[in-house]
Design an enzyme around this catalytic site. Sequence first.
Site: not given
Ligand SMILES: NC(=O)c1ccc[n+]([C@@H]2O[C@H](COP(=O)([O-])OP(=O)(O)OC[C@H]3O[C@@H](n4cnc5c(N)ncnc54)[C@H](OP(=O)(O)O)[C@@H]3O)[C@@H](O)[C@H]2O)c1
Length: 315
Positions: A17, A89, A105, A184, A188, A254, A263, A266
């Site tokens: 993601g 995995w 997070n 953090k 959040n 998010s 969806r 968290e």
């Molecule tokens: N985005 C930000 O800017 C940000 C900033 C700080 C912290 N965070 C934290 O970082 C973490 C990740 O956030 P994110 O924004 O990257 O989330 P995201 O965009 O929803 O990405 C999560 C990814 O994980 C994949 N996934 C879920 N289950 C899986 C599995 N069993 N096997 C393989 N892939 C799998 C999802 O696939 P699908 O595409 O198929 O659904 C998605 O592509 C979270 O805890 C979030 O709170 C995010």
Amino acid sequence: MEVSPSVRQSVAVVGLGGIGGGAAACLHLAGRHDITACARRPLDRLTFEYEGRDTDVPLRALTDPGQAAPVDWVLLCTKAHETPSAAAWLTRLCRPRTRVVVFQNGIDHEARVAPLAHGAGVVPAIVYYNGERLAADRVRLRRVGEHELTVPDDADGAAFAALMQGTPLRVLCSPDFLTLKWRKLLLNAVANPISALVLQRQIVFRRADVHALSLDVLKEAVSVARADGAQLAEDEAERTMEKLLTIAPEIGTSMYLDRLAGRPFEVEALTGAVVATAERHGIATPLNRMLLTLLRAISEAAEAERDNASARADA
Ligand SMILES: NC(=O)c1ccc[n+]([C@@H]2O[C@H](COP(=O)([O-])OP(=O)(O)OC[C@H]3O[C@@H](n4cnc5c(N)ncnc54)[C@H](OP(=O)(O)O)[C@@H]3O)[C@@H](O)[C@H]2O)c1
């Protein structure tokens, strides 16, 4: 074990993601390690948008955990509530010498992941960069602070910082990781629940009444964090609100975006962690508890609806 940055290592990024896609692209472009992407959908390249430039990033991506082999490092980049779905995995990728860096997070990274890691070391990480999966094959990374990642100041943290050398992701190894992860979480645990419940972007925190409510939610969480050992300022709640107001009004959290898209989100890793820690310390947190109840109701309904939709599709 100290690892020289010159040693080529194998890295699996689970979850492509915003955060995982950005990390995989950064590591691939640095060219120092062998990267495997572990995703749910096939993918052979990503367009990586960073500092106004698009870069084409070819990826070795797997969709079947059965094809994965043990690696030196796993970067676990799913949402926290998706961790159990990544168990297959981790079973294939982890050996006791593997280290799993949890890019999620919350404050309970080790408790969440260690039971699935088959004896591998678990390294909690605080993520500060902004990552957005703009399309199936496009990810944008924005740096928003002095560091993109913080890990504990120990041998595994130092080895991880060495791994990331040469990428745009700057790693801080902190001797007070506990305080930073709570800071953090405070941000959040107020921004996500309230914006998701009212279905509004950051602009909602400019309202005086929402601002006042947010401060009360934060004051509860600050007392829990202190009881847990975080070294916080007297006016930590006010400082957190000041920081929240530096985020542009049109940005969506998010949890807000997940709710908008129907969806699950968290809940347990954020408000759930505040309430669970409060219970351990015997601290009353009525506002956070109310938020938790409402968020669980919405997120669990979204999960049930998603399960029903996939059952209908399979029928
Ligand atoms: N985005 C930000 O800017 C940000 C900033 C700080 C912290 N965070 C934290 O970082 C973490 C990740 O956030 P994110 O924004 O990257 O989330 P995201 O965009 O929803 O990405 C999560 C990814 O994980 C994949 N996934 C879920 N289950 C899986 C599995 N069993 N096997 C393989 N892939 C799998 C999802 O696939 P699908 O595409 O198929 O659904 C998605 O592509 C979270 O805890 C979030 O709170 C995010």
